[in-house]
Each structure stands twice: as structure tokens, then as C-alpha cells.
Design a protein around this motif. Structure first.
Motif, PDB file in Angstrom:
ATOM      1  N   ILE A  55       0.835  -1.199   0.000  1.00 21.52           N
ATOM      2  CA  ILE A  55       0.000   0.000   0.000  1.00 21.52           C
ATOM      3  C   ILE A  55       0.877   1.260   0.000  1.00 21.52           C
ATOM      4  N   ALA A  56       1.936   1.230   0.814  1.00 26.16           N
ATOM      5  CA  ALA A  56       2.756   2.424   0.997  1.00 26.16           C
ATOM      6  C   ALA A  56       3.676   2.703  -0.187  1.00 26.16           C
ATOM      7  N   PHE A  57       4.276   1.655  -0.749  1.00 28.62           N
ATOM      8  CA  PHE A  57       5.335   1.858  -1.745  1.00 28.62           C
ATOM      9  C   PHE A  57       4.941   1.465  -3.170  1.00 28.62           C
ATOM     10  N   LEU A  58       3.907   0.631  -3.301  1.00 30.24           N
ATOM     11  CA  LEU A  58       3.515   0.168  -4.636  1.00 30.24           C
ATOM     12  C   LEU A  58       2.118   0.641  -5.033  1.00 30.24           C
ATOM     13  N   ASN A  59       1.429   1.329  -4.122  1.00 30.03           N
ATOM     14  CA  ASN A  59       0.077   1.853  -4.377  1.00 30.03           C
ATOM     15  C   ASN A  59      -0.924   0.766  -4.778  1.00 30.03           C
ATOM     16  N   ILE A  60      -0.831  -0.407  -4.151  1.00 27.66           N
ATOM     17  CA  ILE A  60      -1.784  -1.471  -4.458  1.00 27.66           C
ATOM     18  C   ILE A  60      -3.114  -1.165  -3.776  1.00 27.66           C
ATOM     19  N   SER A  61      -4.197  -1.684  -4.353  1.00 32.69           N
ATOM     20  CA  SER A  61      -5.517  -1.404  -3.772  1.00 32.69           C
ATOM     21  C   SER A  61      -6.549  -2.481  -4.066  1.00 32.69           C
ATOM     22  N   THR A  62      -6.177  -3.542  -4.774  1.00 34.10           N
ATOM     23  CA  THR A  62      -7.151  -4.566  -5.154  1.00 34.10           C
ATOM     24  C   THR A  62      -6.863  -5.880  -4.439  1.00 34.10           C
ATOM     25  N   ALA A  63      -7.895  -6.737  -4.382  1.00 34.52           N
ATOM     26  CA  ALA A  63      -7.757  -8.024  -3.704  1.00 34.52           C
ATOM     27  C   ALA A  63      -6.696  -8.900  -4.365  1.00 34.52           C
ATOM     28  N   ASN A  64      -6.631  -8.895  -5.691  1.00 32.61           N
ATOM     29  CA  ASN A  64      -5.645  -9.712  -6.397  1.00 32.61           C
ATOM     30  C   ASN A  64      -4.223  -9.298  -6.044  1.00 32.61           C
ATOM     31  N   GLN A  65      -4.008  -7.997  -5.847  1.00 35.45           N
ATOM     32  CA  GLN A  65      -2.676  -7.526  -5.480  1.00 35.45           C
ATOM     33  C   GLN A  65      -2.372  -7.852  -4.021  1.00 35.45           C
ATOM     34  N   TYR A  66      -3.355  -7.673  -3.150  1.00 36.24           N
ATOM     35  CA  TYR A  66      -3.167  -8.000  -1.741  1.00 36.24           C
ATOM     36  C   TYR A  66      -2.755  -9.460  -1.560  1.00 36.24           C
ATOM     37  N   ILE A  67      -3.406 -10.336  -2.293  1.00 36.68           N
ATOM     38  CA  ILE A  67      -3.286 -11.758  -2.002  1.00 36.68           C
ATOM     39  C   ILE A  67      -1.878 -12.284  -2.264  1.00 36.68           C
ATOM     40  N   TRP A  68      -1.235 -11.811  -3.336  1.00 37.33           N
ATOM     41  CA  TRP A  68       0.107 -12.312  -3.644  1.00 37.33           C
ATOM     42  C   TRP A  68       1.133 -11.760  -2.667  1.00 37.33           C
ATOM     43  N   LEU A  69       0.988 -10.503  -2.292  1.00 37.66           N
ATOM     44  CA  LEU A  69       1.904  -9.948  -1.299  1.00 37.66           C
ATOM     45  C   LEU A  69       1.727 -10.633   0.060  1.00 37.66           C
ATOM     46  N   ALA A 119       8.360  -7.640  16.405  1.00 37.15           N
ATOM     47  CA  ALA A 119       9.268  -6.881  15.548  1.00 37.15           C
ATOM     48  C   ALA A 119       8.570  -6.408  14.269  1.00 37.15           C
ATOM     49  N   LEU A 120       7.801  -7.309  13.657  1.00 34.08           N
ATOM     50  CA  LEU A 120       7.102  -6.937  12.425  1.00 34.08           C
ATOM     51  C   LEU A 120       6.011  -5.898  12.688  1.00 34.08           C
ATOM     52  N   SER A 121       5.361  -5.997  13.845  1.00 34.90           N
ATOM     53  CA  SER A 121       4.346  -4.995  14.196  1.00 34.90           C
ATOM     54  C   SER A 121       4.972  -3.621  14.340  1.00 34.90           C
ATOM     55  N   SER A 122       6.189  -3.575  14.883  1.00 39.20           N
ATOM     56  CA  SER A 122       6.897  -2.297  14.999  1.00 39.20           C
ATOM     57  C   SER A 122       7.213  -1.721  13.622  1.00 39.20           C
ATOM     58  N   LEU A 123       7.593  -2.584  12.694  1.00 37.07           N
ATOM     59  CA  LEU A 123       7.863  -2.113  11.331  1.00 37.07           C
ATOM     60  C   LEU A 123       6.591  -1.576  10.676  1.00 37.07           C
ATOM     61  N   ILE A 124       5.481  -2.271  10.898  1.00 37.44           N
ATOM     62  CA  ILE A 124       4.204  -1.811  10.346  1.00 37.44           C
ATOM     63  C   ILE A 124       3.868  -0.415  10.872  1.00 37.44           C
ATOM     64  N   THR A 125       4.030  -0.236  12.185  1.00 36.53           N
ATOM     65  CA  THR A 125       3.749   1.074  12.786  1.00 36.53           C
ATOM     66  C   THR A 125       4.676   2.149  12.228  1.00 36.53           C
ATOM     67  N   ILE A 148       3.122   5.405  10.371  1.00 38.52           N
ATOM     68  CA  ILE A 148       3.040   6.601  11.199  1.00 38.52           C
ATOM     69  C   ILE A 148       3.320   7.877  10.415  1.00 38.52           C
ATOM     70  N   SER A 149       4.122   7.768   9.362  1.00 42.24           N
ATOM     71  CA  SER A 149       4.439   8.957   8.564  1.00 42.24           C
ATOM     72  C   SER A 149       3.615   9.027   7.282  1.00 42.24           C
ATOM     73  N   ARG A 150       2.680   8.111   7.132  1.00 43.41           N
ATOM     74  CA  ARG A 150       1.866   8.073   5.913  1.00 43.41           C
ATOM     75  C   ARG A 150       0.400   7.934   6.311  1.00 43.41           C
ATOM     76  N   THR A 151      -0.274   9.050   6.426  1.00 43.14           N
ATOM     77  CA  THR A 151      -1.658   9.049   6.897  1.00 43.14           C
ATOM     78  C   THR A 151      -2.573   8.258   5.978  1.00 43.14           C
ATOM     79  N   TYR A 152      -2.354   8.354   4.668  1.00 44.14           N
ATOM     80  CA  TYR A 152      -3.230   7.651   3.729  1.00 44.14           C
ATOM     81  C   TYR A 152      -3.098   6.140   3.872  1.00 44.14           C
ATOM     82  N   VAL A 153      -1.894   5.673   4.211  1.00 46.23           N
ATOM     83  CA  VAL A 153      -1.693   4.234   4.435  1.00 46.23           C
ATOM     84  C   VAL A 153      -2.444   3.801   5.693  1.00 46.23           C
TER      85      VAL A 153
END
Length: 346
Positions: free
Chosen positions: A120-134, A172-178, A182-187
Motif C-alpha cells: 500500500i505504501a510503496f507500490l500503491n496497491i488497492s485490489t484483492a488480487n494484489q493484496y493476495i500475492w503480497l 518486531a514486524l508490528s513495529s515495522l508496520i507502525t 506513522i508517517s503516511r496518513t493515507y496508508v
């Protein structure tokens, strides 16, 4: 090899349970009741005539009939997600020989979440097909990492080491998600509703996207079940029976990640379904995975659907996300199981 596996199953009392028919009938009846309840109850309950119009009279355009039509896709999607997570949990428990393994406990859900956030943050994905592979990539990498860390040192991948590795990795991964959000409101806006786990945004498109992953994962799980029973005897015994333990673990883990990753991508990280469903079936039927796996699919679908209805009723006029409800139910069970394991080890 099949005759050897069958004879060893008999020695372990892994024959067909006498109460399998009764358990199957009860599960199917409960499943039908859950579907009915899911269609009828919510922020706005529907009457019987509205339910009939929504199911069988597409020409009727009343508010109640439209509510029912919307709930049909939500209910089917919830059943699919519950079945996928139930089977995924049973497979993870079999592969790791850890009775409290679950995608949420081992951090697999969090790994899938991280990859979705990055998309979402770096590739601007927004569809189910894109979500599923990531999500699948994130779930697979996290599963391998957690199992690798948990296998280090003396004794290999013990249940306690896997839980600790999963908890540390998840933190650790939850910290990376945050940090990413945190710097990207739209995400944050796009991700926060997905993060809690919900089936409320289900569409027929998401169901069609999910169906092939669900079918392939469950078929692999059912085919692998007899060999996974042999794996419970230990690697040496299983190898003596002709089971290629490395290949079996890889295939079964692939199916678990496929089911968990696909469900997480479309519904968000819903926890504890695999733990609840697999343990419920084992209590009733014993450890034979030939029966545990398919019935875990049914019980997982029941548990998630009931949790979704509870969330709708508690949160009325809004709704409480299903991931929150399953956490309230599953967390006490995890504590009880962990305490029982500690007592046995003492």
C-alpha cells in the motif's frame, strides 16, 4: 507404503472414530444454523418474508431483501475464511508437532500484514488480487523464518521455542508496520480497517478470488493427512514407513501458508480460529488428521461465522470486528493450554 501407514495407524488407535457420523451431523446442522443466523441478525434484523424475498425473489427491491443479499456474500466469505484458517491451524500443528500452533501465534498473520502495508505504501496497491500475492509472500517468508529460529539450539523446534520465536517475530514486524504507517496518513486510513480483521467488506469478486486458493489448499491438506499421521510418530519412524518427511513438511506448510495468506489478504489478520477449531475436533474425535482436517474446516467456518454475528449484535448499531471477537475467545484458551503444557512438563 499405504499398508504400512494403515497398520501403524491401527497401532496408534487412529482408526475411524465411532462417533464420526454423529459429530459430522452435528457440525453440519450447526453450520446451517449459523448461515441462517448470519443472514437474519445484524444491526437491522430481517423478518422471515424478507429473508425469503432476498434469497428467492431477485425482483423484489425492498430494504430487507437488499440487506439479505448483502449478507449472503458476507456469510459465504466468512465461511470460506473460517474453513481456510481452521485447516491452516490444523496443518501448522501437525507440521510443527506443536499443539498450540496457529497462524496468529506464530506471527504468520503479521508477516502477511507487513507485506500488504509495504504494498500500500510503496507500490500503491488497492485490489484483492494484489493484496493476495503480497500476503502469501509475507506469510511464507515469516513461516520459514520463525521455524528456522525456533529450530536452533538443542531439542530442535520445541513448542515453547516456536511460540517465543513467533511472539518475538510478530512484535518486531508490528513495529515495522507502525513505523511505515506513522508517517503516511493515507496508508493508515486504508490499512486500519483491514488490520483488525473483518468480513464486512466481502464482495463476490473477493469470494471468486479466494475460492481457488481455498480449494487447492484444502485438497493438499486432505491428501497429506495420512502421511502427517505418520509424521506424528517422529521423523525416523515416518521415514521407515516410506514418508519423505522433508517433502511432506514443505508441501503441508505450503498448503497452510496458502490458506492463511489468502484469508489474511482479503479479511485481515483474524486470529485463533485454527487453534479453536482444531482443538475442538481433536477433543471429540482424537488426533487422526484424516478426520481432524476436514472437520476443522467446518468448525472453523462455524466459529468465524458465530463470532461475526456476535460482533454485529454487540456493536449495534455499528459492529465489532470479528478479529476482536475471536481474540477475546481465543486468548483465554491459549493461556489455559499453555498452563496445561507447563504443568505436564513439570
Amino acid at each position: 507404503m499405504n499398508s504400512s501407514l494403515d497398520s501403524k495407524n491401527n497401532q496408534l488407535n487412529l482408526h475411524k472414530p465411532r462417533n464420526i457420523t454423529a459429530v459430522l451431523v452435528v457440525c453440519l446442522v450447526l453450520l446451517v444454523i449459523c448461515v441462517f443466523v448470519s443472514l437474519v441478525f445484524g444491526s437491522r434484523p430481517v423478518r422471515l418474508n424478507e429473508l425469503i424475498d432476498g434469497l428467492f425473489h431477485p425482483g423484489v427491491d425492498s430494504f430487507g431483501a437488499n440487506v439479505v443479499r448483502k449478507r449472503i456474500s458476507r456469510t459465504i466469505f466468512g465461511l470460506f475464511c473460517g474453513a481456510a484458517l481452521g485447516v491452516s491451524g490444523a496443518l501448522m500443528q501437525a507440521v510443527t508437532r506443536n499443539p498450540i500452533a496457529d497462524p496468529s501465534i506464530l506471527g504468520v498473520n503479521t508477516g502477511a500484514s507487513l507485506f500488504v502495508v509495504c504494498g500500500i505504501a510503496f507500490l500503491n496497491i488497492s485490489t484483492a488480487n494484489q493484496y493476495i500475492w503480497l500476503a502469501l509472500a509475507g506469510a511464507a517468508i515469516t513461516a520459514v523464518f520463525v521455524f528456522g529460529i525456533g529450530s536452533m539450539g538443542r531439542g530442535g523446534a520445541t513448542p515453547l521455542k516456536l511460540i517465543l520465536a513467533g511472539a518475538a517475530t510478530s512484535a518486531a514486524l508490528s513495529s515495522l508496520i507502525t513505523a511505515i504507517m506513522i508517517s503516511r496518513t493515507y496508508v493508515m486510513d486504508q490499512f486500519r480497517f483491514w488490520q483488525v480483521g473483518s468480513v464486512g467488506s466481502a464482495t463476490w469478486n473477493s469470494i471468486a478470488t479466494f475460492a481457488p486458493f481455498l480449494t487447492i489448499g484444502i485438497l493438499i491438506a486432505i491428501i497429506s493427512a495420512p502421511a502427517l499421521n505418520a509424521l506424528a510418530l517422529g521423523d525416523e519412524m515416518a521415514s521407515g514407513l516410506g514418508v519423505r518427511t522433508g517433502v511432506l513438511r514443505l508441501v503441508a506448510a505450503f498448503a497452510a501458508v496458502l490458506l492463511c495468506g489468502a484469508a489474511t489478504a482479503l479479511a485481515g489478520p483474524i486470529g485463533f480460529i485454527g487453534l479453536l477449531s482444531a482443538h475442538t475436533i481433536r477433543l471429540m474425535l482424537g488426533p487422526d488428521l484424516r478426520f481432524v482436517i476436514p472437520l476443522s474446516a467446518i468448525s472453523g467456518a462455524i466459529i468465524l461465522t458465530v463470532s461475526d454475528v456476535i460482533g454485529r449484535l454487540i456493536g449495534n448499531p455499528g459492529e465489532l470486528e470479528v478479529g476482536v471477537v475471536t481474540a477475546f475467545i481465543g486468548a483465554p484458551l491459549l493461556i489455559i493450554l499453555a498452563m496445561r503444557m507447563k504443568v505436564r512438563s513439570l
